[in-house]
Design a protein around this motif. Structure first.
Motif, PDB file in Angstrom:
ATOM      1  N   ASP A 155      -2.809 -15.834 -12.956  1.00 31.47           N
ATOM      2  CA  ASP A 155      -2.588 -15.887 -11.734  1.00 31.47           C
ATOM      3  C   ASP A 155      -2.092 -14.379 -10.914  1.00 31.47           C
ATOM      4  O   ASP A 155      -2.291 -13.871 -10.042  1.00 31.47           O
ATOM      5  N   VAL A 156      -0.966 -13.776 -11.706  1.00 31.24           N
ATOM      6  CA  VAL A 156      -0.257 -12.586 -11.482  1.00 31.24           C
ATOM      7  C   VAL A 156      -1.226 -11.415 -11.370  1.00 31.24           C
ATOM      8  O   VAL A 156      -1.280 -10.431 -10.578  1.00 31.24           O
ATOM      9  N   SER A 157      -2.074 -11.410 -12.589  1.00 34.68           N
ATOM     10  CA  SER A 157      -3.191 -10.389 -12.567  1.00 34.68           C
ATOM     11  C   SER A 157      -4.070 -10.410 -11.483  1.00 34.68           C
ATOM     12  O   SER A 157      -4.436  -9.307 -11.002  1.00 34.68           O
ATOM     13  N   THR A 158      -4.722 -11.531 -11.031  1.00 28.45           N
ATOM     14  CA  THR A 158      -5.523 -11.763  -9.894  1.00 28.45           C
ATOM     15  C   THR A 158      -4.968 -11.233  -8.587  1.00 28.45           C
ATOM     16  O   THR A 158      -5.403 -10.751  -7.734  1.00 28.45           O
ATOM     17  N   VAL A 159      -3.477 -11.492  -8.656  1.00 27.86           N
ATOM     18  CA  VAL A 159      -3.048 -11.397  -7.273  1.00 27.86           C
ATOM     19  C   VAL A 159      -2.640  -9.816  -7.240  1.00 27.86           C
ATOM     20  O   VAL A 159      -2.965  -9.143  -6.044  1.00 27.86           O
ATOM     21  N   THR A 160      -2.385  -9.099  -8.333  1.00 25.76           N
ATOM     22  CA  THR A 160      -2.358  -7.825  -8.387  1.00 25.76           C
ATOM     23  C   THR A 160      -3.676  -7.104  -7.941  1.00 25.76           C
ATOM     24  O   THR A 160      -3.540  -5.909  -7.192  1.00 25.76           O
ATOM     25  N   ALA A 161      -4.417  -7.654  -8.828  1.00 30.19           N
ATOM     26  CA  ALA A 161      -5.927  -7.023  -8.342  1.00 30.19           C
ATOM     27  C   ALA A 161      -6.088  -6.943  -6.855  1.00 30.19           C
ATOM     28  O   ALA A 161      -6.611  -6.241  -6.156  1.00 30.19           O
ATOM     29  N   LEU A 162      -6.070  -8.313  -6.121  1.00 26.87           N
ATOM     30  CA  LEU A 162      -6.281  -8.757  -5.037  1.00 26.87           C
ATOM     31  C   LEU A 162      -5.231  -7.775  -4.051  1.00 26.87           C
ATOM     32  O   LEU A 162      -5.925  -6.927  -3.065  1.00 26.87           O
ATOM     33  N   THR A 163      -4.131  -7.492  -4.497  1.00 27.78           N
ATOM     34  CA  THR A 163      -3.113  -6.602  -3.573  1.00 27.78           C
ATOM     35  C   THR A 163      -3.668  -5.286  -3.542  1.00 27.78           C
ATOM     36  O   THR A 163      -3.702  -4.339  -2.885  1.00 27.78           O
ATOM     37  N   ARG A 164      -4.003  -4.474  -5.045  1.00 27.08           N
ATOM     38  CA  ARG A 164      -4.469  -3.292  -5.068  1.00 27.08           C
ATOM     39  C   ARG A 164      -5.751  -3.215  -4.246  1.00 27.08           C
ATOM     40  O   ARG A 164      -5.793  -2.103  -3.676  1.00 27.08           O
ATOM     41  N   SER A 165      -6.809  -3.986  -4.322  1.00 25.78           N
ATOM     42  CA  SER A 165      -7.784  -3.666  -3.402  1.00 25.78           C
ATOM     43  C   SER A 165      -7.650  -3.800  -1.933  1.00 25.78           C
ATOM     44  O   SER A 165      -8.092  -3.009  -1.086  1.00 25.78           O
ATOM     45  N   VAL A 166      -6.841  -4.819  -1.426  1.00 27.70           N
ATOM     46  CA  VAL A 166      -6.314  -4.758  -0.209  1.00 27.70           C
ATOM     47  C   VAL A 166      -5.458  -3.705   0.303  1.00 27.70           C
ATOM     48  O   VAL A 166      -5.854  -3.170   1.515  1.00 27.70           O
ATOM     49  N   VAL A 167      -4.769  -3.184  -0.432  1.00 23.92           N
ATOM     50  CA  VAL A 167      -3.752  -2.296  -0.122  1.00 23.92           C
ATOM     51  C   VAL A 167      -4.128  -0.765  -0.470  1.00 23.92           C
ATOM     52  O   VAL A 167      -3.937   0.166   0.565  1.00 23.92           O
ATOM     53  N   SER A 168      -4.876  -0.819  -1.409  1.00 20.89           N
ATOM     54  CA  SER A 168      -5.317   0.744  -1.619  1.00 20.89           C
ATOM     55  C   SER A 168      -6.381   1.321  -0.837  1.00 20.89           C
ATOM     56  O   SER A 168      -6.196   2.432  -0.510  1.00 20.89           O
ATOM     57  N   GLY A 169      -7.065   0.689  -0.193  1.00 21.65           N
ATOM     58  CA  GLY A 169      -8.152   1.041   0.610  1.00 21.65           C
ATOM     59  C   GLY A 169      -7.476   1.516   1.851  1.00 21.65           C
ATOM     60  O   GLY A 169      -7.821   2.920   2.440  1.00 21.65           O
TER      61      GLY A 169
END
Length: 130
Positions: A82-96
């Motif tokens: 779950d943390v890995s999924t949230v991290t990937a989601l946050t990265r994709s949402v914030v990094s763009g």
């Protein structure tokens, strides 16, 4: 008087008597040893039963603890996913947007830097014309 055969028979009888006496002593000691061994084995059996019961209880508790550890490990694995999924989601949402904001800020700095450079060049030319 005693003849040689009588003396030999008497010696043989004494030897047999001594031999029988030694055998009796050895048998008495062997009987005591067997009696003590029987007592020790009986005491050992009495002590072993509770120890085996304790070992069985400990093994059962250990099995229950291992079941709980397996459950905790499964929960930790789920939480990690779950943390890995949230991290990937946050990265994709914030990094763009961050990349876009960084690009915009770089472009603004470059333009402002060029405007300053142009302003300096214009000021020098004005001073040269005067």
């Amino acid at each position: 008087m005693l003849t040689a055969g009588d003396v030999a028979a008497l010696i043989a009888a004494v030897v047999w008597t001594v031999l029988v006496a030694f055998m009796c002593v050895a048998l008495v000691k062997l009987t005591r040893l067997l009696s003590e061994t029987t007592k020790v084995v009986a005491e050992f059996g009495e002590r072993t039963r509770p120890m085996l019961d304790d070992v069985a209880t400990t093994v059962e508790r250990t099995g229950a603890s291992l079941d709980r550890v397996e459950e905790i490990t499964a929960n930790v694995a789920t939480a990690t996913e779950d943390v890995s999924t949230v991290t990937a989601l946050t990265r994709s949402v914030v990094s763009g947007p961050l990349v876009k904001a960084a690009s915009l800020s770089y472009g603004v700095r470059k333009v402002l830097g060029q405007r300053r450079a142009l302003a300096l060049v214009r000021n020098r030319r004005r001073k040269e014309r005067r």
